[in-house]
Design a protein around this motif. Sequence first.
Motif, mmCIF file in Angstrom:
data_model
loop_
_atom_site.group_PDB
_atom_site.id
_atom_site.type_symbol
_atom_site.label_atom_id
_atom_site.label_comp_id
_atom_site.label_asym_id
_atom_site.label_seq_id
_atom_site.Cartn_x
_atom_site.Cartn_y
_atom_site.Cartn_z
ATOM 1 N N ASN A 1 11.015 -7.671 -1.533
ATOM 2 C CA ASN A 1 10.595 -6.435 -0.889
ATOM 3 C C ASN A 1 10.460 -5.308 -1.898
ATOM 4 N N SER A 2 11.383 -5.249 -2.849
ATOM 5 C CA SER A 2 11.329 -4.230 -3.885
ATOM 6 C C SER A 2 10.075 -4.392 -4.737
ATOM 7 N N ARG A 3 9.761 -5.640 -5.079
ATOM 8 C CA ARG A 3 8.553 -5.909 -5.880
ATOM 9 C C ARG A 3 7.302 -5.514 -5.118
ATOM 10 N N GLU A 4 7.260 -5.836 -3.832
ATOM 11 C CA GLU A 4 6.087 -5.496 -3.033
ATOM 12 C C GLU A 4 5.956 -3.986 -2.888
ATOM 13 N N THR A 5 7.081 -3.310 -2.666
ATOM 14 C CA THR A 5 7.064 -1.853 -2.561
ATOM 15 C C THR A 5 6.550 -1.243 -3.856
ATOM 16 N N ASP A 6 7.014 -1.753 -4.984
ATOM 17 C CA ASP A 6 6.570 -1.278 -6.289
ATOM 18 C C ASP A 6 5.056 -1.434 -6.429
ATOM 19 N N ARG A 7 4.553 -2.577 -6.040
ATOM 20 C CA ARG A 7 3.119 -2.851 -6.138
ATOM 21 C C ARG A 7 2.328 -1.907 -5.228
ATOM 22 N N LEU A 8 2.846 -1.667 -4.012
ATOM 23 C CA LEU A 8 2.165 -0.772 -3.085
ATOM 24 C C LEU A 8 2.217 0.668 -3.572
ATOM 25 N N ASP A 9 3.340 1.075 -4.178
ATOM 26 C CA ASP A 9 3.435 2.422 -4.754
ATOM 27 C C ASP A 9 2.393 2.601 -5.852
ATOM 28 N N LEU A 10 2.251 1.603 -6.702
ATOM 29 C CA LEU A 10 1.247 1.676 -7.767
ATOM 30 C C LEU A 10 -0.165 1.693 -7.187
ATOM 31 N N ALA A 11 -0.372 0.965 -6.102
ATOM 32 C CA ALA A 11 -1.682 0.972 -5.447
ATOM 33 C C ALA A 11 -2.004 2.380 -4.963
ATOM 34 N N ASN A 12 -1.016 3.044 -4.377
ATOM 35 C CA ASN A 12 -1.214 4.423 -3.909
ATOM 36 C C ASN A 12 -1.483 5.369 -5.068
ATOM 37 N N LEU A 13 -0.768 5.186 -6.165
ATOM 38 C CA LEU A 13 -0.980 6.006 -7.354
ATOM 39 C C LEU A 13 -2.413 5.852 -7.860
ATOM 40 N N MET A 14 -2.862 4.619 -7.991
ATOM 41 C CA MET A 14 -4.217 4.365 -8.510
ATOM 42 C C MET A 14 -5.273 5.035 -7.640
ATOM 43 N N ARG A 15 -5.152 4.832 -6.344
ATOM 44 C CA ARG A 15 -6.145 5.383 -5.417
ATOM 45 C C ARG A 15 -6.134 6.913 -5.454
ATOM 46 N N GLU A 16 -4.940 7.489 -5.374
ATOM 47 C CA GLU A 16 -4.816 8.946 -5.358
ATOM 48 C C GLU A 16 -5.345 9.561 -6.650
ATOM 49 N N MET A 17 -4.976 8.980 -7.764
ATOM 50 C CA MET A 17 -5.415 9.490 -9.065
ATOM 51 C C MET A 17 -6.931 9.410 -9.189
ATOM 52 N N ARG A 18 -7.496 8.286 -8.828
ATOM 53 C CA ARG A 18 -8.955 8.091 -8.927
ATOM 54 C C ARG A 18 -9.683 9.081 -8.030
ATOM 55 N N GLN A 19 -9.154 9.295 -6.822
ATOM 56 C CA GLN A 19 -9.805 10.228 -5.899
ATOM 57 C C GLN A 19 -9.714 11.666 -6.402
ATOM 58 N N ARG A 20 -8.593 12.023 -7.001
ATOM 59 C CA ARG A 20 -8.455 13.374 -7.549
ATOM 60 C C ARG A 20 -9.430 13.604 -8.709
ATOM 61 N N LEU A 21 -9.722 12.538 -9.443
ATOM 62 C CA LEU A 21 -10.689 12.636 -10.541
ATOM 63 C C LEU A 21 -12.126 12.531 -10.032
ATOM 64 N N ASN A 22 -12.269 12.239 -8.742
ATOM 65 C CA ASN A 22 -13.575 12.094 -8.116
ATOM 66 C C ASN A 22 -14.414 11.014 -8.811
ATOM 67 N N LEU A 23 -13.777 9.861 -9.056
ATOM 68 C CA LEU A 23 -14.444 8.761 -9.739
ATOM 69 C C LEU A 23 -14.514 7.529 -8.836
ATOM 70 N N SER A 24 -15.557 6.756 -8.999
ATOM 71 C CA SER A 24 -15.638 5.456 -8.341
ATOM 72 C C SER A 24 -14.665 4.513 -9.040
ATOM 73 N N GLN A 25 -14.405 3.370 -8.423
ATOM 74 C CA GLN A 25 -13.537 2.388 -9.079
ATOM 75 C C GLN A 25 -14.140 1.956 -10.412
ATOM 76 N N ALA A 26 -15.448 1.788 -10.455
ATOM 77 C CA ALA A 26 -16.111 1.351 -11.689
ATOM 78 C C ALA A 26 -15.970 2.403 -12.793
#
Length: 93
Positions: free
Chosen positions: A9-34
Amino acid sequence: MPATSAKLNSRETDRLDLANLMREMRQRLNLSQAKFAAKLGVSFQSVNRWENGRTKPLPIALKQIEQLLHQMGDSGKDLLIQYFSDSGSRSDD
């Protein structure tokens, strides 16, 4: 066996936290995934997998992400504190 479940559960939570970080950071930079992938020097597929919580960035990619958050200034400060406060660069705030 409960200890094993806690680790999973801790590993999955860590992975989901990083997923949220990636998405939030990318959106703040106004960039596509590519474009975000190109900025970090990784493949689009890597960013996609990170954001979907399928994989975690390698330590070298996490360093690049941390540096990019520093470059973002105030717009990335809260994410830097939330996700990187335990790694090397701590502030006294």
